[in-house]
Design a protein around this motif. Structure first.
Motif, PDB file in Angstrom:
ATOM      1  N   SER A  65      -6.106  -7.950  -4.884  1.00  0.00           N
ATOM      2  CA  SER A  65      -5.720  -6.641  -4.375  1.00  0.00           C
ATOM      3  C   SER A  65      -6.928  -5.713  -4.407  1.00  0.00           C
ATOM      4  CB  SER A  65      -4.606  -6.048  -5.235  1.00  0.00           C
ATOM      5  OG  SER A  65      -4.311  -4.753  -4.795  1.00  0.00           O
ATOM      6  N   GLN A 111      -6.009   5.797  -3.873  1.00  0.00           N
ATOM      7  CA  GLN A 111      -5.046   5.435  -2.833  1.00  0.00           C
ATOM      8  C   GLN A 111      -3.712   5.071  -3.471  1.00  0.00           C
ATOM      9  OE1 GLN A 111      -7.342   2.193  -1.251  1.00  0.00           O
ATOM     10  NE2 GLN A 111      -8.219   3.434   0.366  1.00  0.00           N
ATOM     11  N   GLU A 133      11.547   2.550   7.869  1.00  0.00           N
ATOM     12  CA  GLU A 133      10.603   1.873   6.982  1.00  0.00           C
ATOM     13  C   GLU A 133      11.040   2.002   5.520  1.00  0.00           C
ATOM     14  OE1 GLU A 133       6.638   2.536   9.803  1.00  0.00           O
ATOM     15  OE2 GLU A 133       7.015   3.837   8.084  1.00  0.00           O
ATOM     16  N   GLY A 142       5.085  -4.823   7.805  1.00  0.00           N
ATOM     17  CA  GLY A 142       3.641  -4.679   8.011  1.00  0.00           C
ATOM     18  C   GLY A 142       3.211  -3.222   7.982  1.00  0.00           C
ATOM     19  N   ALA A 143       3.990  -2.367   8.649  1.00  0.00           N
ATOM     20  CA  ALA A 143       3.660  -0.942   8.702  1.00  0.00           C
ATOM     21  C   ALA A 143       3.747  -0.307   7.317  1.00  0.00           C
ATOM     22  CB  ALA A 143       4.608  -0.219   9.663  1.00  0.00           C
ATOM     23  N   LEU A 181       3.447  -1.838   4.315  1.00  0.00           N
ATOM     24  CA  LEU A 181       2.342  -2.312   3.477  1.00  0.00           C
ATOM     25  C   LEU A 181       1.040  -1.620   3.858  1.00  0.00           C
ATOM     26  CD1 LEU A 181       3.108  -6.154   3.284  1.00  0.00           C
ATOM     27  CD2 LEU A 181       3.554  -4.419   1.540  1.00  0.00           C
ATOM     28  N   ASP A 182       0.841  -1.444   5.168  1.00  0.00           N
ATOM     29  CA  ASP A 182      -0.376  -0.806   5.661  1.00  0.00           C
ATOM     30  C   ASP A 182      -0.436   0.660   5.224  1.00  0.00           C
ATOM     31  OD1 ASP A 182      -2.794  -0.880   7.235  1.00  0.00           O
ATOM     32  OD2 ASP A 182      -1.738   0.405   8.666  1.00  0.00           O
ATOM     33  N   LYS A 183       0.663   1.390   5.413  1.00  0.00           N
ATOM     34  CA  LYS A 183       0.686   2.810   5.058  1.00  0.00           C
ATOM     35  C   LYS A 183       0.501   3.035   3.555  1.00  0.00           C
ATOM     36  CE  LYS A 183       3.595   4.638   8.795  1.00  0.00           C
ATOM     37  NZ  LYS A 183       4.870   5.319   9.118  1.00  0.00           N
ATOM     38  N   GLN A 200      -0.939   0.886   1.596  1.00  0.00           N
ATOM     39  CA  GLN A 200      -2.146   0.151   1.199  1.00  0.00           C
ATOM     40  C   GLN A 200      -1.840  -0.821   0.054  1.00  0.00           C
ATOM     41  OE1 GLN A 200      -5.154   3.153   0.575  1.00  0.00           O
ATOM     42  NE2 GLN A 200      -4.983   3.876   2.675  1.00  0.00           N
ATOM     43  N   LYS A 220      -0.706  -5.003  -0.930  1.00  0.00           N
ATOM     44  CA  LYS A 220      -1.066  -6.330  -0.458  1.00  0.00           C
ATOM     45  C   LYS A 220       0.136  -7.193  -0.061  1.00  0.00           C
ATOM     46  CE  LYS A 220      -3.975 -10.248  -1.758  1.00  0.00           C
ATOM     47  NZ  LYS A 220      -4.796 -10.225  -0.567  1.00  0.00           N
ATOM     48  N   ASN A 221       1.255  -7.023  -0.769  1.00  0.00           N
ATOM     49  CA  ASN A 221       2.386  -7.915  -0.496  1.00  0.00           C
ATOM     50  C   ASN A 221       3.712  -7.278  -0.881  1.00  0.00           C
ATOM     51  OD1 ASN A 221       2.658  -8.272  -3.380  1.00  0.00           O
ATOM     52  ND2 ASN A 221       0.912  -9.678  -3.262  1.00  0.00           N
TER      53      ASN A 221
END
Length: 200
Positions: A125, A131, A147, A179-180, A182-184, A186, A188-189
């Protein structure tokens, strides 16, 4: 001294478990005691969800420390077990040393998380602390309503297929939401996400 009980409707007590705890005995869930604090080694069956199997144990023996044993362990199942307040999750055929370690951790009030799950939680990670702090403090505000719904469903251990059915959307849409999220945030899983949601 903590007593050890084994609940299963399909098999004998695993050899390593019997060796590690010679006085362990098989007990039907309906015969668990509410007054005795014990470690309940619960062998999962594939015909019911984890919630369906853990709920009666918690009902009959609310003070028990539940160790979930799975024939084919996987991360989502582990996540579901921990969301139902299991104290440990392991392979049914784990070795003696692992079982003794689990019992020791659980008896001392800890939660035992297997190495493979821990690796997925922590391994590789690259989340930087500022963040992560931002995500922890205000994570829910970063997500859309849909979400957030997906994030909460992941926290209770639902698969993409189950989330799709629950939300009346396609699995592909669920994957996009995951996906969105996890991305927002930050992350990993899914396991990291689930822990974040559970911590509030």
């Amino acid at each position: 001294m903590t007593s050890h009980l084994f609940c299963s409707d399909t098999m004998q007590i695993p050899a390593a478990l019997q060796k590690g705890f010679p006085v362990i005995r098989p007990v039907p869930i309906s015969e668990l005691s509410a007054t005795v604090k014990s470690i309940v080694w619960l062998h999962l069956n594939s015909r019911q969800t984890i919630a369906q199997q853990l709920a009666p144990v918690k009902q009959h023996a609310p003070q028990s420390l539940i160790v979930v044993m799975s024939d084919i362990p996987n991360d989502l199942e582990a996540l579901a077990a921990f969301s139902m307040l299991a104290k440990a999750y392991c392979n049914t055929h784990a070795g003696l040393e692992v079982l003794l370690n689990i019992a020791s951790v659980v008896e001392q009030g800890g939660i035992w998380i297997g190495e493979s799950i821990m690796q997925k939680l922590l391994g590789g990670s690259s989340v930087e602390e500022p963040q992560l702090d931002r995500a922890l403090g205000k994570w829910s505000k970063l997500l859309t309503g849909r979400e957030l719904e997906v994030a909460k469903a992941i926290a209770i251990g639902l698969s993409n297929k189950e989330i799709a059915l629950k939300m009346h959307i396609t699995e592909r849409t669920v994957k996009a939401h995951v996906g969105a999220v996890l991305d927002k945030l930050q992350l990993k899983n899914r396991l990291q996400l689930a822990l974040l949601v559970k911590e509030g």
